[in-house]
Design a protein around this motif. Structure first.
Motif, mmCIF file in Angstrom:
data_model
loop_
_atom_site.group_PDB
_atom_site.id
_atom_site.type_symbol
_atom_site.label_atom_id
_atom_site.label_comp_id
_atom_site.label_asym_id
_atom_site.label_seq_id
_atom_site.Cartn_x
_atom_site.Cartn_y
_atom_site.Cartn_z
ATOM 1 N N LYS A 168 0.821 -1.176 -0.113
ATOM 2 C CA LYS A 168 0.064 0.035 0.163
ATOM 3 C C LYS A 168 0.840 1.271 -0.067
ATOM 4 O O LYS A 168 2.029 1.215 0.362
ATOM 5 C CB LYS A 168 -0.858 -0.006 1.150
ATOM 6 C CG LYS A 168 -1.791 -1.046 1.425
ATOM 7 C CD LYS A 168 -2.849 -0.942 0.336
ATOM 8 C CE LYS A 168 -3.962 -2.258 0.652
ATOM 9 N NZ LYS A 168 -4.809 -2.198 -0.587
ATOM 10 N N ARG A 169 0.175 2.187 -0.493
ATOM 11 C CA ARG A 169 0.885 3.464 -0.235
ATOM 12 C C ARG A 169 0.985 3.885 1.148
ATOM 13 O O ARG A 169 1.993 4.518 1.707
ATOM 14 C CB ARG A 169 0.297 4.732 -1.081
ATOM 15 C CG ARG A 169 1.135 6.122 -1.207
ATOM 16 C CD ARG A 169 0.724 6.901 -2.259
ATOM 17 N NE ARG A 169 -0.805 7.115 -2.063
ATOM 18 C CZ ARG A 169 -1.375 7.946 -3.040
ATOM 19 N NH1 ARG A 169 -0.938 8.863 -3.824
ATOM 20 N NH2 ARG A 169 -2.640 8.181 -2.798
ATOM 21 N N ARG A 170 -0.367 4.105 1.568
ATOM 22 C CA ARG A 170 -0.614 4.236 3.108
ATOM 23 C C ARG A 170 -0.931 3.148 3.742
ATOM 24 O O ARG A 170 -2.233 2.454 3.281
ATOM 25 C CB ARG A 170 -1.617 5.463 3.343
ATOM 26 C CG ARG A 170 -0.973 6.844 2.703
ATOM 27 C CD ARG A 170 -1.992 7.821 2.999
ATOM 28 N NE ARG A 170 -2.438 8.045 4.251
ATOM 29 C CZ ARG A 170 -1.857 8.656 5.195
ATOM 30 N NH1 ARG A 170 -0.645 9.431 5.070
ATOM 31 N NH2 ARG A 170 -2.289 8.780 6.577
ATOM 32 N N GLY A 171 -0.415 2.451 4.634
ATOM 33 C CA GLY A 171 -0.789 1.327 5.342
ATOM 34 C C GLY A 171 -1.726 1.595 6.279
ATOM 35 O O GLY A 171 -1.314 2.203 7.314
ATOM 36 N N GLU A 172 -3.043 1.207 5.979
ATOM 37 C CA GLU A 172 -4.247 1.475 7.289
ATOM 38 C C GLU A 172 -4.781 -0.145 7.611
ATOM 39 O O GLU A 172 -4.369 -0.979 7.138
ATOM 40 C CB GLU A 172 -5.251 2.192 6.654
ATOM 41 C CG GLU A 172 -4.627 3.505 6.320
ATOM 42 C CD GLU A 172 -6.050 4.699 5.762
ATOM 43 O OE1 GLU A 172 -7.076 4.146 6.070
ATOM 44 O OE2 GLU A 172 -5.582 5.633 5.375
ATOM 45 N N ILE A 173 -5.751 -0.027 8.300
ATOM 46 C CA ILE A 173 -6.237 -1.485 8.964
ATOM 47 C C ILE A 173 -6.781 -2.178 7.883
ATOM 48 O O ILE A 173 -6.724 -3.278 7.846
ATOM 49 C CB ILE A 173 -7.491 -0.869 10.179
ATOM 50 C CG1 ILE A 173 -6.296 -0.655 11.508
ATOM 51 C CG2 ILE A 173 -8.269 -2.300 10.463
ATOM 52 C CD1 ILE A 173 -7.184 -0.230 12.745
ATOM 53 N N ASP A 174 -7.658 -1.501 6.858
ATOM 54 C CA ASP A 174 -8.022 -2.451 5.834
ATOM 55 C C ASP A 174 -7.159 -3.079 5.279
ATOM 56 O O ASP A 174 -7.515 -4.158 4.880
ATOM 57 C CB ASP A 174 -8.684 -1.326 5.018
ATOM 58 C CG ASP A 174 -10.132 -0.519 5.507
ATOM 59 O OD1 ASP A 174 -10.633 -1.187 6.560
ATOM 60 O OD2 ASP A 174 -10.708 0.136 4.965
ATOM 61 N N GLY A 175 -5.877 -2.734 4.979
ATOM 62 C CA GLY A 175 -4.840 -3.416 4.324
ATOM 63 C C GLY A 175 -4.557 -4.595 5.079
ATOM 64 O O GLY A 175 -4.458 -5.787 4.499
ATOM 65 N N VAL A 176 -4.439 -4.646 6.475
ATOM 66 C CA VAL A 176 -4.253 -5.775 7.178
ATOM 67 C C VAL A 176 -5.036 -6.434 7.102
ATOM 68 O O VAL A 176 -5.091 -7.926 7.207
ATOM 69 C CB VAL A 176 -3.996 -5.197 8.610
ATOM 70 C CG1 VAL A 176 -3.747 -6.358 9.742
ATOM 71 C CG2 VAL A 176 -2.991 -4.171 8.798
#
Length: 238
Positions: A168-176
């Motif tokens: 991801k460009r910005r790692g947020e909870i959705d990516g986890v």
């Protein structure tokens, strides 16, 4: 896809029970068989749902004649009933009192999510420089397809273990959460298991990092300029 706006009451019966009292809601039935119940808030999150594989059965309660025992628990003034049951025998029981809208639309095959330019380039660069993840890492392939979507990168570590990488460009909870779903699926394949996870991004939010670590997923911060082989534009003291 079928969209139904109706005044309804919803009960989930299974390992856990949940009750939604009578109110206007959106009922969403997708081509994969899933059924979800939505209110006019909470962004994309449903109030309750049944994931596929499941079976939807509809019953007309307004008609004359004796109702089956399975329908006896529905309110007397309900016009119709939906019973959605999964393979474990759990049920989503929806009593419908009135319908404002009932429409179906054929959306066709979806092309899937197309990453923005930075994420796509990060994936390409990391695949070219897979050693960024650690000594001895080797690439299996980019865009490794699964039943629920493509894994950005599938590779092996120095010990030969399989590693799934979500970028991801910005790692947020959705990516986890997304990577967690991939790992659950990949670990069912005896040719790949055990599969470890790496969450790679230019910036990883603290909440996402905490969740990833709790789930045994390693976090890696990517330097876009370093992967491109260029100097960073940020000011440095040394």
């Amino acid at each position: 896809m079928r969209l139904v706006i109706a005044e309804c009451q919803v009960d989930y019966v299974g390992r856990l029970t949940a009750h939604l009292p009578r109110a206007p809601r959106l009922l969403l039935v997708k081509s994969d068989g899933s059924v979800s119940v939505h209110a006019d808030d909470r962004a994309y999150k449903p109030l309750n749902w049944m994931s596929p594989p499941c079976v939807l059965k509809e019953f007309d309660l307004a008609g004359e004649g004796e109702q089956s025992e399975d329908l006896a628990s529905f309110p007397d003034d309900a016009q119709s009933a939906w019973i959605v049951e999964n393979k474990a025998g759990e049920q989503l029981r929806i009593a419908i009192f009135s319908v404002e809208l009932d429409t179906a639309h054929e959306l066709g095959e979806d092309p899937g999510l197309i990453k923005d330019g930075v994420e796509a380039h990060l994936q390409e660069l990391l695949a070219e420089h897979i050693g960024t993840l650690g000594d001895g890492y080797t690439l299996i392939r980019r865009e490794y397809m699964t039943a629920i979507g493509p894994v950005d990168i599938l590779c092996r570590d120095a010990d030969g273990g399989t590693v799934a990488v979500e970028i991801k460009r910005r790692g947020e909870i959705d990516g986890v959460e997304q990577l967690t779903r991939y790992l659950e699926l990949l670990n069912r394949d005896p040719h790949l298991a055990p599969v470890e996870g790496v969450y790679a991004a230019q910036v990883i939010k603290p909440q996402a990092r905490t969740l990833a670590v709790d789930r045994g997923i390693r976090c890696v911060t990517l330097d876009y300029d370093a992967l491109r082989g260029t100097e960073s534009k940020e000011m440095r003291l040394f």
